[in-house]
Every structure is written in C-alpha cells, then in structure tokens.
Design a protein around this motif. Structure first.
Motif, PDB file in Angstrom:
ATOM      1  N   HIS A 134       0.868  -1.189   0.000  1.00 56.70           N
ATOM      2  CA  HIS A 134       0.000   0.000   0.000  1.00 56.70           C
ATOM      3  C   HIS A 134       0.900   1.232   0.000  1.00 56.70           C
ATOM      4  O   HIS A 134       1.245   1.785   1.048  1.00 56.70           O
ATOM      5  CB  HIS A 134      -0.915  -0.016   1.232  1.00 56.70           C
ATOM      6  N   ARG A 135       1.252   1.664  -1.198  1.00 56.45           N
ATOM      7  CA  ARG A 135       2.226   2.743  -1.334  1.00 56.45           C
ATOM      8  C   ARG A 135       1.718   4.072  -0.793  1.00 56.45           C
ATOM      9  O   ARG A 135       2.488   4.882  -0.276  1.00 56.45           O
ATOM     10  CB  ARG A 135       2.620   2.906  -2.810  1.00 56.45           C
ATOM     11  N   ALA A 136       0.408   4.308  -0.870  1.00 63.12           N
ATOM     12  CA  ALA A 136      -0.144   5.558  -0.334  1.00 63.12           C
ATOM     13  C   ALA A 136       0.004   5.593   1.185  1.00 63.12           C
ATOM     14  O   ALA A 136       0.282   6.644   1.765  1.00 63.12           O
ATOM     15  CB  ALA A 136      -1.606   5.710  -0.727  1.00 63.12           C
ATOM     16  N   VAL A 137      -0.168   4.437   1.823  1.00 70.77           N
ATOM     17  CA  VAL A 137       0.020   4.358   3.271  1.00 70.77           C
ATOM     18  C   VAL A 137       1.482   4.597   3.618  1.00 70.77           C
ATOM     19  O   VAL A 137       1.807   5.333   4.554  1.00 70.77           O
ATOM     20  CB  VAL A 137      -0.445   2.993   3.807  1.00 70.77           C
ATOM     21  N   ALA A 138       2.378   3.962   2.855  1.00 75.08           N
ATOM     22  CA  ALA A 138       3.814   4.129   3.105  1.00 75.08           C
ATOM     23  C   ALA A 138       4.215   5.599   2.991  1.00 75.08           C
ATOM     24  O   ALA A 138       4.979   6.108   3.823  1.00 75.08           O
ATOM     25  CB  ALA A 138       4.622   3.277   2.129  1.00 75.08           C
ATOM     26  N   LYS A 139       3.694   6.283   1.983  1.00 72.37           N
ATOM     27  CA  LYS A 139       4.019   7.697   1.809  1.00 72.37           C
ATOM     28  C   LYS A 139       3.476   8.536   2.961  1.00 72.37           C
ATOM     29  O   LYS A 139       4.160   9.427   3.481  1.00 72.37           O
ATOM     30  CB  LYS A 139       3.450   8.206   0.482  1.00 72.37           C
ATOM     31  N   ALA A 140       2.241   8.248   3.391  1.00 68.05           N
ATOM     32  CA  ALA A 140       1.635   9.007   4.480  1.00 68.05           C
ATOM     33  C   ALA A 140       2.410   8.814   5.780  1.00 68.05           C
ATOM     34  O   ALA A 140       2.640   9.766   6.529  1.00 68.05           O
ATOM     35  CB  ALA A 140       0.175   8.584   4.662  1.00 68.05           C
ATOM     36  N   ILE A 141       2.820   7.580   6.049  1.00 69.33           N
ATOM     37  CA  ILE A 141       3.602   7.311   7.263  1.00 69.33           C
ATOM     38  C   ILE A 141       4.956   8.004   7.191  1.00 69.33           C
ATOM     39  O   ILE A 141       5.456   8.544   8.187  1.00 69.33           O
ATOM     40  CB  ILE A 141       3.759   5.794   7.474  1.00 69.33           C
TER      41      ILE A 141
END
Length: 240
Positions: A117-124
């Motif tokens: 989940h790249r969007a989650v990784a970016k947000a974190i």
C-alpha cells in the motif's frame, strides 16, 4: 468508532478503500492501557509498532541521577517506532500519560502494508518527517529559546496538534500534563515553570489550570513564542 490513526494518515494523502481496510485490520487488536504504564522501556528489545488510538503517551529517558527528560508527546492517531526494530535495543522508554487505547502492529504485518500500500507508506513517511521537525523545534527551544519563549512555544504546538485531530475547536482544550511533566519536557524545574506560567497568566496570554489550557490571547502567545508553525504543516493563525 473513529480510527484517529487512519484519519491522521488520510490528512497526508488520499487513501483508497483497500488502504483503509488494511489499516483498520492492523489496528483492530487494540487494548486498554492504564495511565503511567510503560509500553516499552529503555534497554528492551524493540517490539511492534505502537499506535495511539485514544489517550496520551510520552517518550522519555531517565538519567543516571534519576531525573527524567520527556522527549516527545504522543496524541491519539500517533504511531511510533516504525524503524526502531533495526536496533538491538531501545534507547528510550514510552509510557502512557492517561488511560489509553493502544494498538500494536507486528513487524511482518507492517512490512506487508508498506510494501503493498504505497499511499500508506508515503503518508507514514510524511508523518515521520513531521515528527522529526517537531524534534528539531524542541532542540531549538532547549538550546536557544528563553524560558517564557520555550513554554509559549510548547503550548502553541500542543494546542495546534490537538486542534488538528479534533480535540478542540476553540481556544481551550484538555491538557492532561502535570506541571512536573511539563517541566521535564522543557528542561526546567517545577518552581521555575510555575513562575513562567504565572507571568503568562498575568499578561493575559494564557491560563493553565485543572488540566486545561486556555489561550486568552492567541496572537500574543504566538508573538511571545516566536512560533512558526511550518514544521507541523498546519496554520495556527487561522484559529486566532
């Protein structure tokens, strides 16, 4: 029930339903934790990623003299120790301040989420950058700000963070921090802190009493602190 961790990450970028479902599943095994409970201690082997769903916690270190330095405050929605598993042992402790609800995400599950989940990784990643910016602001306070500037700056920061996660919508919010804990985070004695709080109160800037912070003059508090909120990526002046 609102998941403040998901809400926080959603503020750093658009998350798909699949992203939200993965985060909800990862934080579903939350547990209630009493106040003043160590989630992990200095010297312990690093464990899972801790996610604060409700309540406040802090990072801290105990010096050989027995004195304590509070290093950071964790509010609902905050997570910690994403990459600390790479270390052999913890170099600080994490303790709840209030009764809390804490989720733990084990390392393999977190790695899977970050990979898939790249969007989650970016947000974190962005959330961690804000945490690092906050740490730099604290270092600057300890090294260069006067006592009154230091206190005012921390109050601005805590108010803004609380407002951003919906803990307040006006100039007052519940601040569950004793003067002793605030002193431990500001590098001051409780007696010195009490004098500074009195000065801010008498000047009509802010009032701290019975677990509540009341900002009576937001513009003046910002001026006293020399507060530049860009490291939090939000705007305090909009609430003034």
């Amino acid at each position: 029930m609102t998941n403040r961790f998901i809400d926080k990450l959603s503020g750093f970028g658009s998350l798909s339903q699949s992203d939200v479902d993965a985060l909800a599943a990862a934080t579903s095994r939350a547990r209630k934790v009493a106040a003043r409970t160590d989630l992990i201690r200095e010297g312990d082997r690093p464990g899972p990623v801790f996610v604060m769903l409700e309540g406040w916690a802090c990072r801290y270190k105990i010096l050989p003299s027995g004195t304590r330095q509070v290093l950071a405050y964790l509010m609902p929605g905050d997570s910690c120790d994403l990459h600390v598993g790479l270390l052999a042992e913890m170099d600080h402790g994490i303790q709840t301040i209030t009764p809390s609800v804490v989720a733990t995400i084990d390392r393999p599950q977190m790695d899977t989420i970050l990979d898939n989940h790249r969007a989650v990784a970016k947000a974190i990643y962005l959330a961690q950058l804000v945490d690092e910016g906050t740490m730099r602001a604290w270092i600057t306070s300890m090294g260069r700000r006067s006592s009154i500037e230091r206190v005012a700056h921390l109050m601005c920061e805590l108010y803004l963070r609380a407002r951003n996660i919906g803990l307040t919508s006006d100039a007052q919010f519940a601040l569950p921090l004793s003067q002793l804990m605030l002193a431990d985070s500001l590098g001051m004695t409780p007696v010195h802190l009490n004098r500074v709080l009195k000065e801010l109160r008498l000047s009509g800037t802010m009032l701290l009493k019975r677990g509540s912070l009341i900002i009576t003059d937001p513009a003046k508090l910002i001026q006293v602190a020399g507060f530049d909120e860009n490291y939090l990526h939000r705007r305090l002046r909009n609430a003034a």
